[in-house]
Design a protein around this motif. Structure first.
Motif, mmCIF file in Angstrom:
data_model
loop_
_atom_site.group_PDB
_atom_site.id
_atom_site.type_symbol
_atom_site.label_atom_id
_atom_site.label_comp_id
_atom_site.label_asym_id
_atom_site.label_seq_id
_atom_site.Cartn_x
_atom_site.Cartn_y
_atom_site.Cartn_z
ATOM 1 N N UNK A 1 30.056 -20.640 -0.172
ATOM 2 C CA UNK A 1 30.264 -19.540 0.781
ATOM 3 C C UNK A 1 31.742 -19.350 1.109
ATOM 4 N N UNK A 2 32.502 -20.442 1.055
ATOM 5 C CA UNK A 2 33.937 -20.353 1.346
ATOM 6 C C UNK A 2 34.718 -19.864 0.128
ATOM 7 N N UNK A 3 34.033 -19.697 -1.008
ATOM 8 C CA UNK A 3 34.700 -19.237 -2.221
ATOM 9 C C UNK A 3 35.603 -20.283 -2.844
ATOM 10 N N UNK A 4 35.316 -21.561 -2.585
ATOM 11 C CA UNK A 4 36.187 -22.634 -3.065
ATOM 12 C C UNK A 4 35.634 -23.360 -4.292
ATOM 13 N N UNK A 5 34.521 -22.867 -4.860
ATOM 14 C CA UNK A 5 33.953 -23.525 -6.040
ATOM 15 C C UNK A 5 34.818 -23.226 -7.253
ATOM 16 N N UNK A 6 35.174 -24.272 -7.986
ATOM 17 C CA UNK A 6 35.989 -24.139 -9.190
ATOM 18 C C UNK A 6 35.052 -23.967 -10.379
ATOM 19 N N UNK A 7 35.064 -22.804 -10.994
ATOM 20 C CA UNK A 7 34.120 -22.498 -12.064
ATOM 21 C C UNK A 7 34.412 -23.221 -13.375
ATOM 22 N N UNK A 8 35.516 -23.927 -13.469
ATOM 23 C CA UNK A 8 35.826 -24.628 -14.716
ATOM 24 C C UNK A 8 34.874 -25.789 -14.957
ATOM 25 N N UNK A 9 34.435 -26.418 -13.884
ATOM 26 C CA UNK A 9 33.568 -27.581 -14.028
ATOM 27 C C UNK A 9 32.119 -27.177 -14.155
ATOM 28 N N UNK A 10 31.287 -28.124 -14.543
ATOM 29 C CA UNK A 10 29.860 -27.879 -14.618
ATOM 30 C C UNK A 10 29.256 -28.094 -13.236
ATOM 31 N N UNK A 11 28.226 -27.336 -12.924
ATOM 32 C CA UNK A 11 27.597 -27.403 -11.615
ATOM 33 C C UNK A 11 26.981 -28.782 -11.345
ATOM 34 N N UNK A 12 26.151 -29.276 -12.284
ATOM 35 C CA UNK A 12 25.453 -30.551 -12.048
ATOM 36 C C UNK A 12 26.410 -31.734 -11.852
ATOM 37 N N UNK A 13 27.413 -31.930 -12.717
ATOM 38 C CA UNK A 13 28.339 -33.042 -12.457
ATOM 39 C C UNK A 13 29.077 -32.890 -11.119
ATOM 40 N N UNK A 14 29.376 -31.656 -10.740
ATOM 41 C CA UNK A 14 30.055 -31.407 -9.461
ATOM 42 C C UNK A 14 29.168 -31.836 -8.293
ATOM 43 N N UNK A 15 27.894 -31.420 -8.308
ATOM 44 C CA UNK A 15 26.978 -31.789 -7.227
ATOM 45 C C UNK A 15 26.729 -33.294 -7.241
ATOM 46 N N UNK A 16 26.594 -33.876 -8.435
ATOM 47 C CA UNK A 16 26.375 -35.321 -8.533
ATOM 48 C C UNK A 16 27.561 -36.083 -7.948
ATOM 49 N N UNK A 17 28.770 -35.589 -8.202
ATOM 50 C CA UNK A 17 29.964 -36.222 -7.645
ATOM 51 C C UNK A 17 29.955 -36.139 -6.112
ATOM 52 N N UNK A 18 29.565 -34.983 -5.576
ATOM 53 C CA UNK A 18 29.462 -34.825 -4.118
ATOM 54 C C UNK A 18 28.455 -35.831 -3.570
ATOM 55 N N UNK A 19 27.274 -35.908 -4.198
ATOM 56 C CA UNK A 19 26.227 -36.827 -3.741
ATOM 57 C C UNK A 19 26.695 -38.282 -3.826
ATOM 58 N N UNK A 20 27.366 -38.624 -4.933
ATOM 59 C CA UNK A 20 27.853 -39.992 -5.115
ATOM 60 C C UNK A 20 28.859 -40.338 -4.023
ATOM 61 N N UNK A 21 29.755 -39.407 -3.717
ATOM 62 C CA UNK A 21 30.735 -39.649 -2.649
ATOM 63 C C UNK A 21 30.060 -39.814 -1.299
ATOM 64 N N UNK A 22 28.981 -39.062 -1.050
ATOM 65 C CA UNK A 22 28.238 -39.211 0.206
ATOM 66 C C UNK A 22 27.564 -40.584 0.279
ATOM 67 N N UNK A 23 27.063 -41.066 -0.858
ATOM 68 C CA UNK A 23 26.465 -42.411 -0.899
ATOM 69 C C UNK A 23 27.532 -43.456 -0.578
ATOM 70 N N UNK A 24 28.692 -43.320 -1.210
ATOM 71 C CA UNK A 24 29.789 -44.264 -0.945
ATOM 72 C C UNK A 24 30.184 -44.204 0.526
ATOM 73 N N UNK A 25 30.314 -42.993 1.073
ATOM 74 C CA UNK A 25 30.644 -42.837 2.498
ATOM 75 C C UNK A 25 29.607 -43.528 3.375
ATOM 76 N N UNK A 26 28.338 -43.364 3.028
ATOM 77 C CA UNK A 26 27.269 -44.001 3.813
ATOM 78 C C UNK A 26 27.440 -45.517 3.829
ATOM 79 N N UNK A 27 27.668 -46.115 2.655
ATOM 80 C CA UNK A 27 27.783 -47.563 2.594
ATOM 81 C C UNK A 27 29.069 -48.061 3.236
ATOM 82 N N UNK A 28 30.098 -47.234 3.224
ATOM 83 C CA UNK A 28 31.339 -47.612 3.908
ATOM 84 C C UNK A 28 31.146 -47.586 5.421
ATOM 85 N N UNK A 29 30.466 -46.537 5.901
ATOM 86 C CA UNK A 29 30.263 -46.354 7.344
ATOM 87 C C UNK A 29 29.440 -47.469 7.954
ATOM 88 N N UNK A 30 28.343 -47.774 7.311
ATOM 89 C CA UNK A 30 27.417 -48.731 7.915
ATOM 90 C C UNK A 30 26.502 -49.325 6.870
#
Length: 194
Positions: free
Chosen positions: A64-93
């Motif tokens: 919605x913010x128009x910040x998606x970079x179309x050069x990358x593939x959608x699935x690896x991009x979302x997987x990277x976001x999810x992986x970072x959220x998992x790492x954040x979760x384990x770092x937090x608590x």
């Protein structure tokens, strides 16, 4: 227009231009791979659902913010976001109580059910269950690379960047993971025959 025939890029453009169906189709298309990659890391169904939803909320906000970079593939991009959220979760608590985000948004509600025979579903679920249980037995570095590669469709370069190792290390971990899975499957086959 049949959304199932559209490319990821076309679906993203549809969504950005106001057609919610574009996002619904992207989620339907990749829900299983993304959710499974999260679940195999956190081993908790409810936490995996929360992280899955958080990942798509980030996706929605980025699109919605128009910040998606179309050069990358959608699935690896979302997987990277999810992986970072998992790492954040384990770092937090380490397994602290979960807190609801309070906005009652449930990404699973926008998804429709698709037809699948009961037998097909049971075979698929049992196969996934068996594979997930074997993957859980792998050392964490091997498990992480395997999940990102096969369930997240990430390249070894992307995996190396996300995990902060060399491409050769990522390749080596994948090779060990596959060899270990092969040995475990052979052992399981032998124990089933006896």
């Amino acid at each position: 227009m049949d959304l199932k025939l559209q490319s990821d890029q076309d679906l993203i453009h549809l969504y950005i231009s106001g057609d919610e169906g574009g996002l619904v189709e992207l989620i339907r298309r990749y829900q299983s791979k993304i959710y499974t990659s999260i679940y195999l890391l956190v081993k908790d169904e409810y936490l995996a659902e929360d992280i899955f939803q958080d990942a798509f909320i980030k996706v929605i906000n980025t699109l919605k913010a128009g910040k998606y970079n179309e050069e990358g593939k959608f699935l690896p991009w979302v997987t990277r976001i999810a992986h970072n959220l998992v790492i954040d979760h384990f770092r937090r608590e380490k397994r602290a109580p979960m807190v609801s985000n309070g906005d009652d948004f449930d990404i699973f509600e926008v998804l429709g059910n698709y037809d699948e025979s009961t037998e097909d579903r049971m075979v698929r679920e049992q196969t996934h269950k068996d594979l997930k249980s074997l993957i859980q037995l792998l050392p964490s570095e091997q498990k992480e690379v395997l999940i990102m590669r096969h369930f997240g469709d990430m390249s070894f370069k992307e995996i190396a960047d996300v995990t902060d190792v060399s491409i050769n290390t990522a390749l080596g971990r994948m090779r060990y993971a596959l060899n270990n899975l092969r040995k475990m499957m052979q052992t399981k086959e032998l124990s089933l025959k006896n």
